[in-house]
Design a protein around this motif. Structure first.
Motif, PDB file in Angstrom:
ATOM      1  N   LEU A   1      50.799   6.833 -11.157  1.00  0.00           N
ATOM      2  CA  LEU A   1      51.437   7.666 -12.146  1.00  0.00           C
ATOM      3  C   LEU A   1      51.772   8.770 -11.408  1.00  0.00           C
ATOM      4  CD1 LEU A   1      48.777   7.927 -15.271  1.00  0.00           C
ATOM      5  CD2 LEU A   1      51.311   7.014 -14.744  1.00  0.00           C
ATOM      6  N   THR A   2      51.579   9.477 -10.617  1.00  0.00           N
ATOM      7  CA  THR A   2      52.268   9.709  -9.598  1.00  0.00           C
ATOM      8  C   THR A   2      52.475  10.494  -8.007  1.00  0.00           C
ATOM      9  OG1 THR A   2      52.138  12.582  -9.484  1.00  0.00           O
ATOM     10  CG2 THR A   2      50.300  11.633 -10.005  1.00  0.00           C
ATOM     11  N   GLN A   3      52.826  10.953  -7.224  1.00  0.00           N
ATOM     12  CA  GLN A   3      52.540  11.204  -5.695  1.00  0.00           C
ATOM     13  C   GLN A   3      51.588  12.636  -5.120  1.00  0.00           C
ATOM     14  OE1 GLN A   3      52.847   7.942  -3.461  1.00  0.00           O
ATOM     15  NE2 GLN A   3      52.207   7.676  -4.916  1.00  0.00           N
ATOM     16  N   ASP A   4      51.765  13.382  -6.051  1.00  0.00           N
ATOM     17  CA  ASP A   4      51.232  15.039  -5.626  1.00  0.00           C
ATOM     18  C   ASP A   4      49.973  14.974  -5.830  1.00  0.00           C
ATOM     19  OD1 ASP A   4      50.714  17.522  -7.245  1.00  0.00           O
ATOM     20  OD2 ASP A   4      51.821  17.944  -6.356  1.00  0.00           O
ATOM     21  N   PRO A   5      49.268  15.044  -4.918  1.00  0.00           N
ATOM     22  CA  PRO A   5      48.050  15.681  -4.571  1.00  0.00           C
ATOM     23  C   PRO A   5      47.425  15.862  -5.970  1.00  0.00           C
ATOM     24  CG  PRO A   5      48.834  15.814  -2.449  1.00  0.00           C
ATOM     25  CD  PRO A   5      50.216  15.835  -3.925  1.00  0.00           C
ATOM     26  N   VAL A   6      48.125  17.297  -5.880  1.00  0.00           N
ATOM     27  CA  VAL A   6      46.662  18.142  -6.893  1.00  0.00           C
ATOM     28  C   VAL A   6      46.755  17.403  -8.882  1.00  0.00           C
ATOM     29  CG1 VAL A   6      46.539  19.768  -8.476  1.00  0.00           C
ATOM     30  CG2 VAL A   6      47.005  20.479  -6.118  1.00  0.00           C
ATOM     31  N   GLN A   7      47.801  16.689  -8.844  1.00  0.00           N
ATOM     32  CA  GLN A   7      48.213  16.146 -10.393  1.00  0.00           C
ATOM     33  C   GLN A   7      47.568  14.531 -10.248  1.00  0.00           C
ATOM     34  OE1 GLN A   7      52.724  14.807 -10.887  1.00  0.00           O
ATOM     35  NE2 GLN A   7      52.749  16.911 -11.279  1.00  0.00           N
ATOM     36  N   LYS A   8      47.408  13.671  -8.947  1.00  0.00           N
ATOM     37  CA  LYS A   8      46.571  12.881  -8.760  1.00  0.00           C
ATOM     38  C   LYS A   8      45.448  13.183  -9.060  1.00  0.00           C
ATOM     39  CE  LYS A   8      47.515   9.554  -5.426  1.00  0.00           C
ATOM     40  NZ  LYS A   8      47.744   8.497  -4.235  1.00  0.00           N
ATOM     41  N   LYS A   9      44.811  14.255  -8.830  1.00  0.00           N
ATOM     42  CA  LYS A   9      42.913  14.465  -9.666  1.00  0.00           C
ATOM     43  C   LYS A   9      42.858  14.652 -10.646  1.00  0.00           C
ATOM     44  CE  LYS A   9      42.291  17.156  -5.087  1.00  0.00           C
ATOM     45  NZ  LYS A   9      41.792  18.408  -3.753  1.00  0.00           N
ATOM     46  N   ILE A  10      44.054  15.351 -11.240  1.00  0.00           N
ATOM     47  CA  ILE A  10      44.471  15.343 -12.804  1.00  0.00           C
ATOM     48  C   ILE A  10      43.269  14.001 -13.132  1.00  0.00           C
ATOM     49  CG2 ILE A  10      45.248  16.323 -14.422  1.00  0.00           C
ATOM     50  CD1 ILE A  10      46.444  18.500 -12.925  1.00  0.00           C
ATOM     51  N   VAL A  11      44.612  13.057 -12.646  1.00  0.00           N
ATOM     52  CA  VAL A  11      44.974  11.970 -13.571  1.00  0.00           C
ATOM     53  C   VAL A  11      43.138  10.837 -13.116  1.00  0.00           C
ATOM     54  CG1 VAL A  11      45.958   9.165 -13.119  1.00  0.00           C
ATOM     55  CG2 VAL A  11      47.349  10.883 -12.701  1.00  0.00           C
ATOM     56  N   PHE A  12      43.136  11.406 -11.916  1.00  0.00           N
ATOM     57  CA  PHE A  12      41.612  10.339 -12.049  1.00  0.00           C
ATOM     58  C   PHE A  12      40.316  11.266 -12.703  1.00  0.00           C
ATOM     59  CE2 PHE A  12      37.315  11.029  -9.771  1.00  0.00           C
ATOM     60  CZ  PHE A  12      37.181  10.411 -10.012  1.00  0.00           C
ATOM     61  N   ILE A  13      40.503  12.886 -13.284  1.00  0.00           N
ATOM     62  CA  ILE A  13      39.841  12.807 -14.165  1.00  0.00           C
ATOM     63  C   ILE A  13      39.727  12.732 -14.935  1.00  0.00           C
ATOM     64  CG2 ILE A  13      38.387  15.154 -14.846  1.00  0.00           C
ATOM     65  CD1 ILE A  13      38.798  16.609 -12.154  1.00  0.00           C
ATOM     66  N   THR A  14      41.063  12.609 -15.798  1.00  0.00           N
ATOM     67  CA  THR A  14      41.429  12.300 -17.356  1.00  0.00           C
ATOM     68  C   THR A  14      41.269  10.632 -17.507  1.00  0.00           C
ATOM     69  OG1 THR A  14      43.440  14.272 -17.013  1.00  0.00           O
ATOM     70  CG2 THR A  14      43.502  12.445 -18.700  1.00  0.00           C
ATOM     71  N   PHE A  15      41.691  10.164 -16.568  1.00  0.00           N
ATOM     72  CA  PHE A  15      41.896   8.880 -17.230  1.00  0.00           C
ATOM     73  C   PHE A  15      40.360   7.856 -17.218  1.00  0.00           C
ATOM     74  CE2 PHE A  15      46.298   9.045 -16.855  1.00  0.00           C
ATOM     75  CZ  PHE A  15      46.500   8.843 -17.763  1.00  0.00           C
ATOM     76  N   LEU A  16      39.634   9.033 -16.453  1.00  0.00           N
ATOM     77  CA  LEU A  16      38.248   8.306 -15.826  1.00  0.00           C
ATOM     78  C   LEU A  16      36.983   9.378 -17.490  1.00  0.00           C
ATOM     79  CD1 LEU A  16      35.412   7.197 -14.411  1.00  0.00           C
ATOM     80  CD2 LEU A  16      35.487   9.561 -13.686  1.00  0.00           C
ATOM     81  N   PHE A  17      37.629   9.654 -17.329  1.00  0.00           N
ATOM     82  CA  PHE A  17      37.256  10.249 -18.816  1.00  0.00           C
ATOM     83  C   PHE A  17      37.480   9.410 -20.272  1.00  0.00           C
ATOM     84  CE2 PHE A  17      37.502  12.886 -23.264  1.00  0.00           C
ATOM     85  CZ  PHE A  17      35.878  13.307 -23.088  1.00  0.00           C
ATOM     86  N   PHE A  18      38.639   9.362 -20.495  1.00  0.00           N
ATOM     87  CA  PHE A  18      39.444   7.531 -21.339  1.00  0.00           C
ATOM     88  C   PHE A  18      39.134   6.529 -21.025  1.00  0.00           C
ATOM     89  CE2 PHE A  18      44.196  10.204 -21.688  1.00  0.00           C
ATOM     90  CZ  PHE A  18      43.090  11.486 -22.397  1.00  0.00           C
ATOM     91  N   TYR A  19      38.284   6.260 -20.066  1.00  0.00           N
ATOM     92  CA  TYR A  19      37.876   4.609 -19.666  1.00  0.00           C
ATOM     93  C   TYR A  19      36.585   4.603 -20.026  1.00  0.00           C
ATOM     94  CZ  TYR A  19      36.647   0.337 -17.337  1.00  0.00           C
ATOM     95  OH  TYR A  19      36.132  -0.423 -17.128  1.00  0.00           O
ATOM     96  N   LEU A  20      36.249   5.284 -19.707  1.00  0.00           N
ATOM     97  CA  LEU A  20      34.873   5.588 -20.244  1.00  0.00           C
ATOM     98  C   LEU A  20      34.224   5.934 -21.158  1.00  0.00           C
ATOM     99  CD1 LEU A  20      32.835   7.843 -17.569  1.00  0.00           C
ATOM    100  CD2 LEU A  20      33.471   5.504 -17.420  1.00  0.00           C
ATOM    101  N   GLY A  21      35.496   6.997 -22.708  1.00  0.00           N
ATOM    102  CA  GLY A  21      35.809   6.716 -23.803  1.00  0.00           C
ATOM    103  C   GLY A  21      35.692   5.275 -24.141  1.00  0.00           C
ATOM    104  N   THR A  22      36.876   4.525 -23.700  1.00  0.00           N
ATOM    105  CA  THR A  22      37.000   3.671 -24.131  1.00  0.00           C
ATOM    106  C   THR A  22      35.752   2.281 -23.601  1.00  0.00           C
ATOM    107  OG1 THR A  22      39.313   3.592 -23.237  1.00  0.00           O
ATOM    108  CG2 THR A  22      38.415   1.367 -23.856  1.00  0.00           C
ATOM    109  N   LEU A  23      35.268   2.569 -23.148  1.00  0.00           N
ATOM    110  CA  LEU A  23      33.813   1.444 -22.801  1.00  0.00           C
ATOM    111  C   LEU A  23      33.090   1.912 -23.336  1.00  0.00           C
ATOM    112  CD1 LEU A  23      33.606   1.301 -18.816  1.00  0.00           C
ATOM    113  CD2 LEU A  23      34.817  -0.426 -20.417  1.00  0.00           C
ATOM    114  N   SER A  24      32.592   3.115 -23.917  1.00  0.00           N
ATOM    115  CA  SER A  24      31.040   3.679 -24.487  1.00  0.00           C
ATOM    116  C   SER A  24      32.135   2.547 -26.788  1.00  0.00           C
ATOM    117  CB  SER A  24      30.726   4.431 -24.537  1.00  0.00           C
ATOM    118  OG  SER A  24      31.890   5.746 -24.522  1.00  0.00           O
ATOM    119  N   GLY A  25      32.419   3.236 -26.580  1.00  0.00           N
ATOM    120  CA  GLY A  25      33.210   3.456 -27.808  1.00  0.00           C
ATOM    121  C   GLY A  25      33.490   2.029 -28.405  1.00  0.00           C
TER     122      GLY A  25
END
Length: 310
Positions: free
Chosen positions: A15-39
């Motif tokens: 989604l991005t090559q920016d190091p800071v944005q990649k950290k945001i992507v990691f945290i955000t989509f990890l949360f989304f994926y765990l929510g998807t699995l649990s739900g």
């Protein structure tokens, strides 16, 4: 004629090559994926363990949650891990497997949504014949047909991908492998392949969306003859289904019904149907469905009682 494949791996830009944005992507989509699995897993377990949810509607909802879980798993984990890496590579075989799994479970979701619309149509428009038409055997056959149809669709995608020659470059400006970005890397004329792609994926998305919208229009029109309570309950169910259909089909139609031209917004739009819809589906179905909420509450109470006894 068999075409030689020189490229053995691809580089995913994510989604991005920016190091800071990649950290945001990691945290955000990890949360989304765990929510998807649990739900979705909660819905799957609730339907399987609750006797109150034995109707065909929940039988199809079970498979919708299953396809949501698998669809999200086909794309999200790799994107989350890649957000921590500097260079994100994927082998040719892994890329092909990802193309297959994404199209298989995406197509399965489309067919399940159609079956859910058929179920609602029979339940509302032909209530006296509902249990005869939507018997357990018929529902089982319909689901098997959906799996077979999804497999045929995905194998078609794989056949198209394997017949593309890749001689370089090997950089995919996306966070997963799909036929659209792969067409841009093929070192041959892809006009015919693109036509086949649009006539396959594009037609499935568009025709299915039209069928679903028409079926729900007929269903909503027929509700005028029902009681106020019957209308309220049917509207609650149908509106949930319509929201899911729009959220899923809107992005899919945008991606798969146009020529193989890549737009900067494509990656974010793809997030909607690979990660967004699987995350939202459990929320939509539980918030608007009293039977599912009651079954979940009973399941939690049983779990709490068994834990207290221990």
């Amino acid at each position: 004629m068999q075409l030689k494949i020189n490229v053995t791996e691809f580089i995913l830009l994510g989604l991005t090559q920016d190091p800071v944005q990649k950290k945001i992507v990691f945290i955000t989509f990890l949360f989304f994926y765990l929510g998807t699995l649990s739900g979705n897993l909660v819905i799957i377990v609730t339907i399987k363990t609750s006797w109150a949810l034995r109707s065909p509607m929940y039988f199809f909802l079970f498979y919708l949650s299953l396809s949501d879980t698998c669809l999200s798993t086909s794309a999200a984990p790799r994107m989350i891990v890649d957000a921590l890496l500097i260079k994100n590579t994927i082998s040719f075989s892994e890329c092909i497997i990802q193309v297959f799994s994404l199209h298989f479970f995406g197509c399965l979701e489309i067919f399940i949504l159609i079956l859910m619309a058929v179920d609602r149509y029979v339940a509302i428009c032909k209530p006296l014949h509902y249990m005869t038409i939507m018997s357990q055997w018929v529902c089982g056959v319909l689901v098997v047909a959906a799996w077979v149809g999804s497999c045929v669709h995905s194998l078609t995608q794989i056949f198209l991908a394997l017949n593309l020659p890749f001689c370089g470059p090997n950089v995919i400006d996306h966070y997963f492998c799909d036929l659209e970005p792969l067409l841009n890397l093929a070192c041959s004329d892809t006009y015919v392949v693109n036509l086949l792609l649009v006539s396959n994926s594009g037609a499935i998305c568009t025709v299915s969306f039209v069928i679903l919208m028409c079926s729900y229009a007929v269903i909503l029109h027929s509700l005028r003859n029902h009681s106020a309570e019957g209308r309220r309950k049917a509207l609650s169910t149908c509106i949930s289904h319509i929201i899911v259909v729009i959220l899923f089909f809107g992005p899919c139609i945008f991606i798969y019904t146009r020529p193989a031209t890549t737009f900067p917004m494509d990656k974010m739009i793809a997030v909607f149907y690979t990660i967004g819809t699987p995350l939202l589906n459990p929320l939509i179905y539980t918030m608007r469905n009293a039977e599912v909420k009651n079954a979940m509450r009973k399941l939690l109470e049983k779990k709490s009682i068994s834990n207290n006894k221990k």
